[in-house]
Enzyme design. Sequence first.
Site, PDB file in Angstrom:
ATOM      1  N   ILE A   1       0.841  -1.203   0.000  1.00 32.91           N
ATOM      2  CA  ILE A   1       0.000   0.000   0.000  1.00 32.91           C
ATOM      3  C   ILE A   1       0.875   1.253   0.000  1.00 32.91           C
ATOM      4  O   ILE A   1       0.598   2.230  -0.703  1.00 32.91           O
ATOM      5  CB  ILE A   1      -0.986  -0.024   1.191  1.00 32.91           C
ATOM      6  CG1 ILE A   1      -1.790  -1.325   1.157  1.00 32.91           C
ATOM      7  CG2 ILE A   1      -1.927   1.192   1.138  1.00 32.91           C
ATOM      8  CD1 ILE A   1      -2.676  -1.559   2.358  1.00 32.91           C
TER       9      ILE A   1
ATOM     10  N   THR B   1      -6.662  -1.424  10.961  1.00 36.06           N
ATOM     11  CA  THR B   1      -7.230  -2.613  10.319  1.00 36.06           C
ATOM     12  C   THR B   1      -8.584  -2.982  10.899  1.00 36.06           C
ATOM     13  O   THR B   1      -8.846  -2.731  12.087  1.00 36.06           O
ATOM     14  CB  THR B   1      -6.274  -3.809  10.519  1.00 36.06           C
ATOM     15  OG1 THR B   1      -6.950  -5.009  10.140  1.00 36.06           O
ATOM     16  CG2 THR B   1      -5.859  -3.981  11.974  1.00 36.06           C
TER      17      THR B   1
ATOM     18  N   TYR C   1      -1.913  -9.530  16.105  1.00 40.37           N
ATOM     19  CA  TYR C   1      -1.875  -8.539  15.024  1.00 40.37           C
ATOM     20  C   TYR C   1      -2.892  -7.424  15.300  1.00 40.37           C
ATOM     21  O   TYR C   1      -2.549  -6.242  15.346  1.00 40.37           O
ATOM     22  CB  TYR C   1      -2.157  -9.212  13.678  1.00 40.37           C
ATOM     23  CG  TYR C   1      -2.423  -8.223  12.574  1.00 40.37           C
ATOM     24  CD1 TYR C   1      -1.423  -7.357  12.143  1.00 40.37           C
ATOM     25  CD2 TYR C   1      -3.678  -8.130  11.973  1.00 40.37           C
ATOM     26  CE1 TYR C   1      -1.675  -6.425  11.144  1.00 40.37           C
ATOM     27  CE2 TYR C   1      -3.930  -7.205  10.979  1.00 40.37           C
ATOM     28  CZ  TYR C   1      -2.928  -6.351  10.573  1.00 40.37           C
ATOM     29  OH  TYR C   1      -3.182  -5.422   9.589  1.00 40.37           O
TER      30      TYR C   1
ATOM     31  N   ARG D   1     -15.959 -10.943   2.617  1.00 45.65           N
ATOM     32  CA  ARG D   1     -15.070  -9.828   2.956  1.00 45.65           C
ATOM     33  C   ARG D   1     -15.406  -8.622   2.090  1.00 45.65           C
ATOM     34  O   ARG D   1     -15.994  -8.756   1.015  1.00 45.65           O
ATOM     35  CB  ARG D   1     -13.592 -10.215   2.712  1.00 45.65           C
ATOM     36  CG  ARG D   1     -13.066 -11.303   3.621  1.00 45.65           C
ATOM     37  CD  ARG D   1     -12.918 -10.817   5.049  1.00 45.65           C
ATOM     38  NE  ARG D   1     -12.384 -11.837   5.948  1.00 45.65           N
ATOM     39  CZ  ARG D   1     -13.141 -12.731   6.604  1.00 45.65           C
ATOM     40  NH1 ARG D   1     -14.452 -12.744   6.446  1.00 45.65           N
ATOM     41  NH2 ARG D   1     -12.578 -13.607   7.417  1.00 45.65           N
TER      42      ARG D   1
HETATM   43  N1  UDP Z   1      -8.842 -17.315   1.947  1.00 45.67           N
HETATM   44  C1  UDP Z   1      -8.984 -18.565   1.348  1.00 45.67           C
HETATM   45  N2  UDP Z   1      -7.872 -19.132   0.769  1.00 45.67           N
HETATM   46  C2  UDP Z   1      -6.648 -18.532   0.767  1.00 45.67           C
HETATM   47  C3  UDP Z   1      -6.517 -17.250   1.376  1.00 45.67           C
HETATM   48  C4  UDP Z   1      -7.644 -16.681   1.954  1.00 45.67           C
HETATM   49  O1  UDP Z   1     -10.073 -19.159   1.332  1.00 45.67           O
HETATM   50  O2  UDP Z   1      -5.690 -19.108   0.257  1.00 45.67           O
HETATM   51  C5  UDP Z   1     -10.032 -16.698   2.560  1.00 45.67           C
HETATM   52  C6  UDP Z   1      -9.854 -16.355   4.018  1.00 45.67           C
HETATM   53  O3  UDP Z   1     -10.244 -17.431   4.832  1.00 45.67           O
HETATM   54  C7  UDP Z   1     -10.788 -15.152   4.167  1.00 45.67           C
HETATM   55  C8  UDP Z   1     -10.730 -14.479   2.793  1.00 45.67           C
HETATM   56  O4  UDP Z   1     -10.222 -15.463   1.905  1.00 45.67           O
HETATM   57  O5  UDP Z   1     -12.106 -15.576   4.388  1.00 45.67           O
HETATM   58  C9  UDP Z   1      -9.799 -13.281   2.762  1.00 45.67           C
HETATM   59  O6  UDP Z   1      -8.564 -13.659   3.338  1.00 45.67           O
HETATM   60  P1  UDP Z   1      -7.284 -12.730   3.274  1.00 45.67           P
HETATM   61  O7  UDP Z   1      -6.152 -13.501   3.923  1.00 45.67           O
HETATM   62  O8  UDP Z   1      -7.076 -12.249   1.883  1.00 45.67           O
HETATM   63  O9  UDP Z   1      -7.672 -11.467   4.141  1.00 45.67           O
HETATM   64  P2  UDP Z   1      -8.221 -11.345   5.670  1.00 45.67           P
HETATM   65  O10 UDP Z   1      -9.719 -11.270   5.551  1.00 45.67           O
HETATM   66  O11 UDP Z   1      -7.732 -12.514   6.436  1.00 45.67           O
HETATM   67  O12 UDP Z   1      -7.633 -10.053   6.126  1.00 45.67           O
END
Ligand code: UDP
Length: 328
Positions: A14, A118, A142, A222
């Site tokens: 970012i 966050t 975190y 999300r």
């Molecule tokens: N996710 C997934 N497979 C992956 C990475 C992420 O299914 O390889 C899912 C994760 O469980 C969440 C969403 O994608 O529901 C977004 O995850 P990310 O790590 O991108 O961001 P977060 O929401 O954890 O900040």
Amino acid sequence: MNNPILVVGGAGYIGSHMVKLLLAAGHKVVTLDNLATGHRDAVSGGEFVHADLADRAALDEVFKRHAFVGVMHFASSIQVGESVARPDLYYRNNFSHTLNLLDAMVAHNVKRFIFSSTAAIFGEPDYVPIDEAHPARPINPYGISKWMVEQALAGYDRAFGLKSVCLRYFNAAGADPEGELGERHQPETHLIPLVLQAASKRRPDIAVFGRDYDTPDGTCIRDYVHVMDLCQAHLLALDKLAAGGDSDAFNLGNGNGFSVQQVIDAARRITGQPIAVKESPPRPGDPARLVANSERARSVLGWQPQYADLDVIVGHAWEWEKKMPACF
Ligand code: UDP
């Protein structure tokens, strides 16, 4: 404004987009980064200082040389799972080292601070969309480390008059629309770049972490927000403080939730690739639904996301992914 803005972590995902936007808007920029996870070649202009926030003397040196208009702080460790295994690293890097930065600001009379916070400060939400009135109850080191900084900032305002804006990002995604910058985490853990790596065959498949969530298709929802829109919010936040505005905090998302399956479907559509899926167990600590209410950012800052469409976000990320060398 002739004095520069200090961008800490400007070699990261970012931060590098922020440096580009600031330069395009006519600002002078000094980037400070320890290059632990960032890339020197992602910093598109201005002065670059290779230093760590642990090094207070290096901070004093850079603050002595420049009278900064303000500081934007993007440098932090961002992996939830790693933070559970190594809380020491997260509290030190994200909290203690940020205090070094704030102390240098106070010592050198720099009073405007924009902080990358966050949605993880909210933990498991009581309701969605999540507004700023939602209680902060982070559930991993975190999120706790970011919330600790937010609380410290309230104290630094009262005691030292340091004004801050905390921007709580939901799911930062996408890439520079001009195709010069993008996400280059090592290891990559975020959904959209991983899905696109599966599309470009840099990895065999995408793991779907759980299909039994209480959502229409069973996968987690999300709020994906374009990196350039996040950067625009930083500019507006700095303007607010420069105009004498008070310290504040804003939740930044588009207010639209998309499931993991919807992201994969969008990526299949945009890339024309089949994208293999590997069904996988749920990731510990993943809330079913995280969606922002960003009405305050819109009404108070005048924030207007330009790239709120998921297909646009995935499309820009795909343009970037196609430039990644196969070996990276
Ligand atoms: N996710 C997934 N497979 C992956 C990475 C992420 O299914 O390889 C899912 C994760 O469980 C969440 C969403 O994608 O529901 C977004 O995850 P990310 O790590 O991108 O961001 P977060 O929401 O954890 O900040």
